[in-house]
Design a protein around this motif. Structure first.
Motif, PDB file in Angstrom:
ATOM      1  N   PRO A  45     -41.012  -5.433 -24.970  1.00  0.00           N
ATOM      2  CA  PRO A  45     -40.173  -5.780 -23.821  1.00  0.00           C
ATOM      3  C   PRO A  45     -40.632  -5.021 -22.569  1.00  0.00           C
ATOM      4  O   PRO A  45     -41.042  -3.874 -22.651  1.00  0.00           O
ATOM      5  CB  PRO A  45     -38.774  -5.346 -24.241  1.00  0.00           C
ATOM      6  CG  PRO A  45     -38.964  -4.407 -25.369  1.00  0.00           C
ATOM      7  CD  PRO A  45     -40.269  -4.727 -26.020  1.00  0.00           C
ATOM      8  N   PRO A  85     -34.893  -7.968 -22.658  1.00  0.00           N
ATOM      9  CA  PRO A  85     -35.459  -8.573 -23.863  1.00  0.00           C
ATOM     10  C   PRO A  85     -36.249  -9.857 -23.599  1.00  0.00           C
ATOM     11  O   PRO A  85     -37.088 -10.235 -24.397  1.00  0.00           O
ATOM     12  CB  PRO A  85     -34.223  -8.867 -24.716  1.00  0.00           C
ATOM     13  CG  PRO A  85     -33.101  -8.977 -23.742  1.00  0.00           C
ATOM     14  CD  PRO A  85     -33.456  -8.174 -22.545  1.00  0.00           C
ATOM     15  N   THR A 104     -41.199 -10.141 -21.684  1.00  0.00           N
ATOM     16  CA  THR A 104     -42.001  -9.296 -22.553  1.00  0.00           C
ATOM     17  C   THR A 104     -43.416  -9.206 -22.012  1.00  0.00           C
ATOM     18  O   THR A 104     -43.766  -9.899 -21.053  1.00  0.00           O
ATOM     19  CB  THR A 104     -42.062  -9.902 -23.963  1.00  0.00           C
ATOM     20  OG1 THR A 104     -42.717 -11.172 -23.846  1.00  0.00           O
ATOM     21  CG2 THR A 104     -40.683 -10.110 -24.540  1.00  0.00           C
TER      22      THR A 104
END
Lengths: 97, 627
Positions: free
Chosen positions: B399, B403, B406
């Motif tokens: 990450p 989240p 990435t």
């Protein structure tokens, strides 16, 4: 007949939104001037600033029954004689007979 | 005067048309092509005049008697000034000075009846050429709706040619064409016409001729002004523009992509059937892997091309495209281009092939070539599978911001940005050097808004599809057969070699020293060579080289790739794909659209050089920080 005080070299770019001027002449390469004339930008005709697009450039001009968008740098090379609101020439410069 | 009218034509000669070839001339947006489509329907073909990029359509008009006449639709011109390429071609064709084109026996001149004060100037110049001419005042329906009128008899008397008021859209008055073609040849009487005089005098002449014919121009349609006050509004204009762009994108991705992959599955299925039908051996392999797959790589582009042209066609015919050019002009100016390049570049995110074909709306040749040259830098959909595979194999999924964002997403986005930045840099370099156009400015006529006509849209789609298929398709097919031969030869005991022993592997080994500085071995070299057919082909090639089926064993292939590439080599390969012109379809289309091999070859060399240097730099930087 009241003309606004004009500087000797007033350009299309100096006209505000909604203002009208009489086309005088073009200070640009011949082929561009010719293209503009094909689209109705003929000396003696009225031209009006019809619209300012998002971002203020290019602007849309109404001339000879059509609307044409030009960048500001080009409109700076087109000399006009500003026309007062009250005045209406109706193609006077072009009227025949 | 309220209904379309024609002037009496001279006495009708025998029972057959008196002309063989008739040229159609007229200014842009006067409806010339609509009339041409109405007259010729599907009996038309496209051609390029030798040595120029100007394209023309020709078609046959069939009379009820079965007799035919050839109509040639010349490019839209405002004037007959030989300084512009389109106009020079028109003059040359009309004077019989164009190689490969017969001198027409007569001219059909199509003018917009709402704009006669300007368009009659063109009429004066065309009539002065001395060929029998029919003057059609098109869009009679609009003229009347807007309260305008004209007396065609009076106009005909002044011009010395037959004149008819017609509507190419509804078909009103179009029978005048047939009458003209059957009438005895009647060269225009010499008139005092202003040919190349002072523009002001020309216009005075046009206004005088018009006013003698009782010409009254209609008012600009109110709803065009109303729509413009929304579409060109300072705030809403930009917002609607953004929505339109997202919609175009969405159409290509959500409809075009699945259609292309469905077609791909279908083609693969047919390949299997074909392969089972033919006896095994060289013929089988040539037919399936050489010819059918080659034809398939042409066909899979078709759904995206058609969709994109449908969307652009609707935008163009409705009049919105001109407004979109105005809105995007300010941003495009920063790259040295103008607003007319925006839509083609946007389309290039789907596929460069239709994007390059869409540059036809850019009249300025230099801007058009600049747009063609930078379009393949935009991240097209064929790069995506390659990016996805390499990123999945080599970039760890950490990450970065929250989240969702990435490392993998950042790399993917970075590749999009890389392509875009290189396109802008290239445009700036081109526009300040070889493609500098001092003497051209952004001048955009805003036509009134109109409903698009399905028939002309459909004809144009057919036209584009055919052009792509036959002109680009032959090159692609040829190259794909060559690639096939390289993988099939040399034969051992009548058997094709393992790919590692094939001619293409020899070529891969031959170029290995050149690509080693980028961190690539000969297998990657083979992948690069094969990906020239289409970028995503590299995946299948790597699969073959490792004996892995990429469709069912994606993970295995990703593992296998790690034996060929270091992480730095993978980054270099990603960068290489972002910049390199690994696409023969694009090259074939550039050749077709620029009508020369010069531009596609220059483009190929330039993009390969950029890709090579950038991959080299990326490889060595990555080696420093991550090995």
């Amino acid at each position: 007949m009241t003309y606004t005080a004009t500087t000797p070299n007033q350009s299309l770019n100096d006209l505000a939104l909604g203002e009208t001027g009489i086309l005088k002449d073009f200070d640009m390469p011949e082929n561009i001037a010719e293209h503009l004339m094909n689209l109705g930008f003929v000396p003696g005709l009225e031209v009006m600033v019809a619209r300012t697009g998002p971002g203020g450039n290019p602007r849309v001009y109404r001339v000879d029954g059509t609307e044409v968008a030009l960048r500001r740098d080009l409109s700076q090379c087109i000399a006009v004689r500003p026309l007062h609101d009250a005045e209406s020439l109706h193609d006077a410069a072009i009227e025949v007979e | 005067m309220t209904s379309p009218a024609t002037v009496p034509f001279p006495a009708v000669a025998k029972g057959s048309p008196v002309y063989k070839t008739v040229a159609m001339v007229g200014p842009p947006n006067a409806g010339k092509t609509t009339l041409f489509n109405r007259l010729t329907g599907l009996r038309q073909k496209v051609g390029n005049f030798p040595g120029v990029t100007v394209e023309h359509h020709s078609g046959t008009y069939r009379f009820e008697s079965g007799k035919e006449v050839c109509l040639v639709d010349l490019p839209g011109v405002y004037s007959l000034n030989p300084k512009s390429e389109d106009e020079r071609v028109t003059v040359d064709v009309l004077n019989g000075n164009m190689r490969g084109a017969e001198r027409p026996d007569a001219i059909i001149l199509v003018l917009d009846s709402s704009n006669l004060n300007r368009h009659l100037i063109l009429a004066g110049r065309v009539i002065a050429l001395g060929l029998p001419t029919l003057v059609l005042l098109n869009m009679a329906d609009e003229l009347h709706k807007q309260g305008g009128s004209v007396d065609v008899l009076l106009l005909a008397r002044q011009l010395g040619t037959p004149v008819a008021l017609i509507s190419a859209v509804t078909g009103e008055g179009v029978d005048a064409v047939e009458k003209f073609l059957f009438a005895a040849p009647h060269p225009p009487e010499p008139l005092e016409l202003p040919i190349f005089g002072d523009p002001r005098h020309c216009r005075e002449w046009a206004v005088r001729v018009g006013s003698h014919a009782g010409y009254q121009r209609g008012a600009t349609p109110e709803w065009t002004r109303r729509l413009d006050s929304i579409f060109l509004h300072k705030v809403w204009g930009g917002a609607i523009f953004a929505i339109v762009i997202v919609a175009v994108f969405q159409t290509i991705f959500s409809l075009g992509q699945p259609a292309s992959s469905f077609l791909q599955h279908l083609l693969d299925h047919i390949a299997t059937i074909l392969s089972n039908m033919l006896p095994p051996g060289m013929i089988n392999s040539l037919a399936v892997n050489g010819i059918w797959k080659g034809a398939g790589s042409v066909l899979v582009f078709l759904p995206q091309i058609l969709l994109l042209f449908l969307v652009i066609g609707i935008l163009e015919d409705s009049g919105y495209l001109a407004r979109a050019a105005v809105i995007s002009d300010k941003v495009m100016a920063r790259a040295g281009l103008n607003g007319k390049s925006f839509i083609p570049l946007l389309s290039a995110y789907g596929c460069a092939v239709p994007a390059i074909m869409a540059t036809r709306t850019i009249e300025n040749k230099r801007d058009r070539i600049a747009t063609i040259l930078i379009a393949p830098f935009m991240t097209c959909s064929a790069r995506l599978p390659v990016y996805t595979m390499l990123i999945a194999a080599f970039i760890p999924d950490h990450p970065v911001f929250g989240p969702v964002v990435t490392t993998r997403a950042v790399v993917m986005l970075g590749l999009y940005v890389l392509g875009f930045v290189m396109a802008v840099v290239t445009a700036k370099v081109l526009k300040s050097s070889v493609l500098r156009s001092r003497d051209v400015a952004f001048i955009m006529e805003l036509p009134p808004y109109r409903w698009p006509m399905w028939k002309s849209l459909a004809l144009r789609l057919m036209d584009r599809a055919k052009a792509f298929f036959f002109r680009a398709g032959t090159v692609i097919l040829g190259a794909s057969v060559v690639l096939w031969a390289l993988t099939y030869l040399p034969m051992h005991n009548g058997q094709p070699p393992q790919i590692a022993d094939s001619a293409i592997a020899s070529v891969g080994r031959f170029i290995e020293p050149a690509i080693q500085p980028l961190g690539f071995n000969w297998k990657i070299g083979v992948g690069l060579l094969s990906s020239f057919a289409a970028r995503e082909v590299i995946i299948a090639t790597m699969g073959t080289l490792h004996g892995v089926d990429p469709a069912s064993h994606a993970m295995d292939l990703q593992e296998a790739l790690k034996s060929d590439l270091s992480p730095a080599g993978a980054i270099a390969l990603l960068v290489f794909f972002a910049f390199a012109m690994q696409c023969m379809s694009t090259m074939a289309v550039v050749r077709r659209e620029t009508n020369s091999w010069k531009w596609p070859l220059l483009q190929f060399l330039y993009m390969t050089a950029v890709a090579y240097i950038a991959a080299f730099v990326a490889y060595h930087i990555t080696l420093q920080y991550w090995s």
